[in-house]
Motif scaffolding. Structure first.
Motif, short mmCIF file in Angstrom:
data_model
loop_
_atom_site.label_atom_id
_atom_site.label_comp_id
_atom_site.label_asym_id
_atom_site.label_seq_id
_atom_site.Cartn_x
_atom_site.Cartn_y
_atom_site.Cartn_z
N ALA A 73 0.82 -1.21 0.00
CA ALA A 73 0.00 0.00 0.00
C ALA A 73 0.85 1.26 0.00
O ALA A 73 0.40 2.32 -0.46
N THR A 74 2.07 1.16 0.51
CA THR A 74 2.96 2.33 0.54
C THR A 74 3.93 2.33 -0.65
O THR A 74 4.78 3.21 -0.75
N GLY A 75 3.82 1.31 -1.54
CA GLY A 75 4.70 1.23 -2.70
C GLY A 75 6.13 0.89 -2.33
O GLY A 75 7.06 1.27 -3.02
N THR A 76 6.30 0.13 -1.23
CA THR A 76 7.63 -0.20 -0.73
C THR A 76 7.89 -1.70 -0.89
O THR A 76 7.09 -2.51 -0.45
N GLU A 77 9.01 -2.05 -1.50
CA GLU A 77 9.40 -3.45 -1.61
C GLU A 77 9.76 -3.98 -0.23
O GLU A 77 10.35 -3.26 0.58
N THR A 78 9.41 -5.23 0.05
CA THR A 78 9.73 -5.83 1.34
C THR A 78 10.13 -7.28 1.16
O THR A 78 9.70 -7.94 0.21
N PHE A 79 10.91 -7.79 2.07
CA PHE A 79 11.32 -9.18 2.09
C PHE A 79 10.32 -10.04 2.84
O PHE A 79 10.27 -11.25 2.65
N PHE A 80 9.51 -9.43 3.68
CA PHE A 80 8.60 -10.16 4.56
C PHE A 80 7.14 -9.93 4.17
O PHE A 80 6.56 -8.89 4.47
N PRO A 81 6.50 -10.92 3.52
CA PRO A 81 5.07 -10.77 3.20
C PRO A 81 4.19 -10.83 4.44
O PRO A 81 3.06 -10.36 4.43
N SER A 82 4.73 -11.42 5.51
CA SER A 82 4.03 -11.44 6.79
C SER A 82 5.06 -11.67 7.89
O SER A 82 6.16 -12.12 7.63
N VAL A 83 4.66 -11.33 9.11
CA VAL A 83 5.49 -11.58 10.28
C VAL A 83 4.62 -12.27 11.31
O VAL A 83 3.49 -11.84 11.55
N SER A 84 5.13 -13.35 11.88
CA SER A 84 4.43 -14.07 12.96
C SER A 84 5.32 -14.09 14.18
O SER A 84 6.49 -14.47 14.09
N LEU A 85 4.77 -13.67 15.31
CA LEU A 85 5.50 -13.67 16.57
C LEU A 85 4.82 -14.65 17.52
O LEU A 85 3.66 -14.47 17.88
N THR A 86 5.54 -15.68 17.90
CA THR A 86 5.03 -16.70 18.82
C THR A 86 5.62 -16.45 20.19
O THR A 86 6.83 -16.20 20.31
N PHE A 87 4.78 -16.50 21.22
CA PHE A 87 5.25 -16.19 22.57
C PHE A 87 4.49 -17.02 23.60
O PHE A 87 3.42 -17.56 23.32
N ALA A 88 5.07 -17.12 24.78
CA ALA A 88 4.46 -17.86 25.88
C ALA A 88 3.83 -16.89 26.86
O ALA A 88 4.51 -16.00 27.40
N LEU A 89 2.55 -17.02 27.08
CA LEU A 89 1.85 -16.25 28.10
C LEU A 89 1.87 -17.13 29.35
O LEU A 89 1.21 -18.16 29.40
N PRO A 104 11.47 -2.60 5.87
CA PRO A 104 11.21 -3.49 4.73
C PRO A 104 12.04 -4.78 4.72
O PRO A 104 11.60 -5.78 4.17
N PHE A 105 13.22 -4.76 5.33
CA PHE A 105 14.09 -5.93 5.25
C PHE A 105 14.57 -6.43 6.62
O PHE A 105 15.51 -7.23 6.69
N ALA A 106 13.90 -6.01 7.70
CA ALA A 106 14.26 -6.47 9.04
C ALA A 106 13.10 -6.18 9.98
O ALA A 106 12.27 -5.31 9.72
N TYR A 107 13.08 -6.92 11.08
CA TYR A 107 12.13 -6.62 12.14
C TYR A 107 12.68 -7.13 13.46
O TYR A 107 13.56 -7.98 13.50
N SER A 108 12.16 -6.55 14.55
CA SER A 108 12.50 -7.03 15.89
C SER A 108 11.28 -6.81 16.78
O SER A 108 10.33 -6.14 16.42
N THR A 109 11.36 -7.39 17.96
CA THR A 109 10.27 -7.29 18.91
C THR A 109 10.82 -7.37 20.32
O THR A 109 12.03 -7.60 20.51
N TYR A 110 9.98 -7.17 21.29
CA TYR A 110 10.35 -7.27 22.69
C TYR A 110 9.08 -7.41 23.51
O TYR A 110 7.98 -7.20 22.99
N ARG A 111 9.21 -7.78 24.76
CA ARG A 111 8.05 -7.82 25.65
C ARG A 111 7.88 -6.44 26.23
O ARG A 111 8.70 -5.95 27.01
#
Length: 113
Positions: A73-89, A104-111
């Motif tokens: 939608a933003t006209g930006t090429e990306t390596f990741f068509p989706s991101v899934s984050l699995t975690f333990a509650l 577009p070519f990296a991601y990270s996460t945290y609690r």
């Protein structure tokens, strides 16, 4: 509106702003299969506060982010068509905030909190 037990937000670090209008879904794993618990779309601040119920049992959960559609939608090429984050509650008494820092070519996460 009540806040769900699990919340998220997305920051587009490549653009330097929140990622708005991203489809997000919350899944729970029981007996080896995944069940959709809730879904939402990020607001203008990149947040989804009503992703699922107010209370969840301890277990394994996953948040799926439709990042490919967002970048398309933003006209930006990306390596990741989706991101899934699995975690333990592990503690049903605590709130779980699971943010996504995205480019577009990296991601990270945290609690988060």
């Amino acid at each position: 509106m009540t806040r769900s037990h699990v919340t998220t937000h997305i920051l587009d670090t490549g653009a330097g702003k929140p990622a708005a209008a991203v489809a997000v879904s919350l899944w729970g794993s029981r007996d080896g299969s995944w069940t959709r618990i809730g879904d939402g779309t990020t607001d203008d601040d990149g947040r989804v506060g009503n992703l699922g119920p107010e209370q969840l049992e301890p277990g394994t959960y996953r948040i799926d982010f439709a990042t490919g559609e967002y970048f398309a939608a933003t006209g930006t090429e990306t390596f990741f068509p989706s991101v899934s984050l699995t975690f333990a509650l592990t503690d049903a008494a605590q709130h779980y905030h699971v943010p996504l820092l995205l480019s577009p070519f990296a991601y990270s996460t945290y609690r988060g909190s």
